[in-house]
Design a protein around this motif. Structure first.
Motif, PDB file in Angstrom:
ATOM      1  N   TYR A 124      -8.046 -16.573 -48.456  1.00 40.47           N
ATOM      2  CA  TYR A 124      -8.622 -16.554 -49.809  1.00 40.47           C
ATOM      3  C   TYR A 124     -10.020 -15.953 -49.828  1.00 40.47           C
ATOM      4  O   TYR A 124     -10.403 -15.285 -50.779  1.00 40.47           O
ATOM      5  CB  TYR A 124      -8.666 -17.973 -50.382  1.00 40.47           C
ATOM      6  N   GLU A 125     -10.788 -16.210 -48.758  1.00 42.76           N
ATOM      7  CA  GLU A 125     -12.192 -15.772 -48.764  1.00 42.76           C
ATOM      8  C   GLU A 125     -12.302 -14.251 -48.808  1.00 42.76           C
ATOM      9  O   GLU A 125     -13.262 -13.713 -49.361  1.00 42.76           O
ATOM     10  CB  GLU A 125     -12.949 -16.320 -47.544  1.00 42.76           C
ATOM     11  N   GLN A 149       0.343 -16.028 -57.335  1.00 41.31           N
ATOM     12  CA  GLN A 149       1.389 -15.514 -56.441  1.00 41.31           C
ATOM     13  C   GLN A 149       2.656 -15.179 -57.231  1.00 41.31           C
ATOM     14  O   GLN A 149       3.253 -14.118 -57.058  1.00 41.31           O
ATOM     15  CB  GLN A 149       1.736 -16.575 -55.378  1.00 41.31           C
ATOM     16  N   ASN A 176     -11.306 -17.195 -58.934  1.00 42.52           N
ATOM     17  CA  ASN A 176     -11.124 -17.752 -57.591  1.00 42.52           C
ATOM     18  C   ASN A 176     -10.347 -19.067 -57.644  1.00 42.52           C
ATOM     19  O   ASN A 176      -9.544 -19.351 -56.750  1.00 42.52           O
ATOM     20  CB  ASN A 176     -12.477 -17.967 -56.908  1.00 42.52           C
ATOM     21  N   ALA A 177     -10.583 -19.851 -58.708  1.00 38.90           N
ATOM     22  CA  ALA A 177      -9.852 -21.119 -58.859  1.00 38.90           C
ATOM     23  C   ALA A 177      -8.370 -20.859 -59.151  1.00 38.90           C
ATOM     24  O   ALA A 177      -7.487 -21.453 -58.528  1.00 38.90           O
ATOM     25  CB  ALA A 177     -10.475 -21.966 -59.963  1.00 38.90           C
ATOM     26  N   GLY A 203      -3.266 -17.101 -46.680  1.00 37.01           N
ATOM     27  CA  GLY A 203      -4.317 -18.116 -46.629  1.00 37.01           C
ATOM     28  C   GLY A 203      -5.718 -17.552 -46.513  1.00 37.01           C
ATOM     29  O   GLY A 203      -6.682 -18.292 -46.344  1.00 37.01           O
ATOM     30  N   ASP A 242     -11.945 -13.402 -52.382  1.00 40.65           N
ATOM     31  CA  ASP A 242     -13.193 -13.797 -53.061  1.00 40.65           C
ATOM     32  C   ASP A 242     -14.244 -12.703 -52.868  1.00 40.65           C
ATOM     33  O   ASP A 242     -14.967 -12.332 -53.790  1.00 40.65           O
ATOM     34  CB  ASP A 242     -13.754 -15.105 -52.491  1.00 40.65           C
ATOM     35  N   ARG A 249      -6.579 -18.230 -58.480  1.00 40.27           N
ATOM     36  CA  ARG A 249      -5.887 -17.619 -57.339  1.00 40.27           C
ATOM     37  C   ARG A 249      -5.428 -18.649 -56.332  1.00 40.27           C
ATOM     38  O   ARG A 249      -4.542 -18.383 -55.520  1.00 40.27           O
ATOM     39  CB  ARG A 249      -6.791 -16.587 -56.648  1.00 40.27           C
ATOM     40  N   ARG A 250      -6.013 -19.839 -56.353  1.00 40.25           N
ATOM     41  CA  ARG A 250      -5.630 -20.890 -55.404  1.00 40.25           C
ATOM     42  C   ARG A 250      -4.515 -21.785 -55.937  1.00 40.25           C
ATOM     43  O   ARG A 250      -4.167 -22.782 -55.298  1.00 40.25           O
ATOM     44  CB  ARG A 250      -6.876 -21.704 -55.016  1.00 40.25           C
ATOM     45  N   THR A 251      -3.965 -21.443 -57.113  1.00 38.95           N
ATOM     46  CA  THR A 251      -2.759 -22.136 -57.588  1.00 38.95           C
ATOM     47  C   THR A 251      -1.576 -21.186 -57.404  1.00 38.95           C
ATOM     48  O   THR A 251      -1.771 -19.967 -57.272  1.00 38.95           O
ATOM     49  CB  THR A 251      -2.867 -22.519 -59.083  1.00 38.95           C
ATOM     50  N   ASP A 274      -4.039 -13.707 -50.065  1.00 42.91           N
ATOM     51  CA  ASP A 274      -3.951 -15.105 -50.503  1.00 42.91           C
ATOM     52  C   ASP A 274      -2.730 -15.780 -49.883  1.00 42.91           C
ATOM     53  O   ASP A 274      -2.793 -16.932 -49.439  1.00 42.91           O
ATOM     54  CB  ASP A 274      -3.865 -15.191 -52.037  1.00 42.91           C
TER      55      ASP A 274
END
Ligand code: QUE
Length: 353
Positions: A87-88, A318, A309-310, A85, A91, A312-314, A82
Motif C-alpha cells: 500500500y505504501e 480492488q 488512501n483509506a 500488500g 500512497d 484503497r485499503r478496503t 495494493d
C-alpha cells in the motif's frame, strides 16, 4: 533539441524547450497516456527547472496520441501493488502526483494544455490547474472514480468547485454532480463550466501550437480561438443541479432527488448512479464539501490523499478496478451495497474539517 536525440522518443513524457516555451508531450499512447510514477517524475522535474529558467516563459502540455490527452492515473498498477500488500508504494505515487498537481496550480508562468480527445481523472489534474485549458471539438472530460471504488482527486474537489466559466459563479453543487455521475463533459460543457478557457478546432491545433511557440499564447489565441458549435447540455440542467446537489451530505442529496420535479433529470442521475460504489458516493460528497471550503488546492489534495488512501485499503477499490479495467465485465459487487449502510460521519471524521 532534446527530444530529437536518439532514444528520447521512447521517453514516457517528451520534454524540450523551443522559443521560450517548455513543451511536455505525454507519450504513453498504448495506455492512453495514463500517468505513472516515471511520468510524474519527468513532469515534476521539468516544472521545477523551468520555473527558475528565464529561457522558459510559458509551459505547453500536449499528447503525442491521436486518441486523446490522458485517461487518468495508472490505477491498474496501483491495484496490483495494493493486491500485493504494498500500500505504501501506492500512497507514495499519489503523494508525488498530487505534489505535481499543486505545483501546476501555483505555477508562476502560464501553463497551456491542448486537450484533443479523452481527459479523465489524472488528465484533469495535469491540465485543468493551468492558466490556459484549450479544447477541441474532440475533447471530453470526466471524473470516473465512483465506478472503481475510489474518490475524486488530483485537486479536482477544489478546482471543480471553484470554476466560474460562462455560468458566472463557483458551484460546489456542480462539482458534486460531475463527480457523482461521472458526467462526460462535452467541449461546450467544459466551456460553460469553466473547465475550458479557449476553443480551437482539432484541425488547427498544430498550427496553433506552432504559433504559440513562435509568437506567444496571446497572438495564437487571437488568430485561432473560436467557440464550440454545440450547446452545453450541462447548462440545461443548471437549476436542477443546484436544487438537488447543493447539500452537505449524500443523504440530503438523495432526499432532494426523491422530491425533485424534473423527472428527466432524476432519471438521468439515477442512470449514472448504476454501477457506482455506495461508499465512494457517500465519501466523495463529504470530501467535495470539505474541499470546496478549503483555503487552497493543497488543502484539498491533502483531503483527497487521506480519503483515497483509506478507500484503497478496503476491498471496493480492488473490486472496482477488476470490474472496470481488468475484466471489463462492469459487474462490481461493492460492500456495503446500499447508501444507508455507509456512515458519512465516519468519512467526514477522516478530514481535518
Ligand atoms: C476510473 C479511473 C480510470 C479509468 C476508469 C475509471 C483511470 C484510468 C483509466 C484508463 C482508461 C483507458 C486506458 C487506461 C486507463 O480508466 O484512472 O490505460 O487505456 O487511467 O472508471 O480512475
Amino acid at each position: 533539441m532534446l527530444c530529437d536525440t536518439i532514444g528520447m522518443s521512447e521517453a514516457l513524457v517528451l520534454s524540450n524547450i523551443r522559443n521560450n516555451t517548455g513543451h511536455l508531450q505525454l507519450n504513453r499512447p498504448k495506455a492512453l497516456n495514463s500517468l505513472n510514477q516515471a511520468m510524474v517524475d519527468i513532469v515534476s522535474d521539468a516544472l521545477q527547472q523551468w520555473e527558475h529558467d528565464d529561457a522558459v516563459q510559458q509551459v505547453l502540455i500536449t499528447s503525442t496520441s491521436q486518441k486523446g490527452f490522458c485517461a487518468g492515473g495508472d490505477v491498474r498498477a496501483i491495484h496490483d501493488l495494493d493486491a500485493a500488500g504494498k500500500y505504501e508504494q501506492g500512497d507514495e505515487y499519489f503523494a508525488h502526483e498530487y505534489r505535481m498537481n499543486n505545483h501546476l496550480a501555483t505555477y508562476s508562468k502560464p501553463i497551456i494544455s491542448l486537450i484533443d480527445g479523452v481527459c479523465m481523472g489524472g488528465g484533469i489534474g495535469i491540465s485543468a490547474h493551468g492558466s490556459h485549458r484549450v479544447v477541441s471539438e474532440r475533447a471530453f472530460a470526466s471524473m470516473p472514480e465512483m465506478l472503481i471504488g475510489f474518490v475524486p482527486d488530483v485537486g479536482s474537489t477544489k478546482m471543480l468547485s471553484s470554476m466560474i466559466g460562462q455560468k458566472g459563479y463557483a458551484s460546489a453543487a456542480l462539482a458534486k454532480f460531475l463527480c457523482i455521475t461521472a458526467w462526460r463533459m462535452s467541449p461546450a460543457d467544459m466551456f460553460w463550466a469553466g473547465f475550458a478557457t479557449h476553443f480551437v478546432p482539432s484541425a488547427e491545433l498544430e498550427a496553433f501550437s506552432d504559433m504559440l511557440q513562435a509568437e506567444g499564447i496571446d497572438a495564437a489565441l487571437e488568430q485561432y480561438a473560436s467557440q464550440p458549435e454545440q450547446e452545453s447540455e450541462l447548462a440545461r440542467y443548471e437549476d436542477s443541479i443546484q436544487a438537488v446537489f447543493d447539500q452537505p451530505h449524500w443523504s440530503d442529496i438523495e432526499a432532494a432527488l426523491q422530491q425533485h420535479e424534473d423527472e428527466a433529470f432524476v432519471r438521468m442521475v439515477r442512470k449514472h448512479l448504476q454501477g457506482t460504489c455506495p461508499t465512494s458516493v457517500v465519501a466523495a460528497i463529504e470530501l467535495i464539501d470539505a474541499s470546496a471550503r478549503a483555503k487552497d488546492v493543497r488543502e484539498a489534495l491533502d483531503n483527497e490523499l487521506i480519503m483515497g488512501n483509506a478507500l484503497r485499503r478496503t476491498p471496493n477499490f480492488q473490486e472496482g478496478v477488476r470490474a472496470v479495467l481488468i475484466d471489463k465485465t462492469k459487474d462490481a459487487h461493492f460492500v456495503p451495497d446500499s447508501y444507508e449502510q455507509v456512515d458519512a460521519a465516519e468519512y467526514r471524521a477522516l478530514l481535518g474539517s
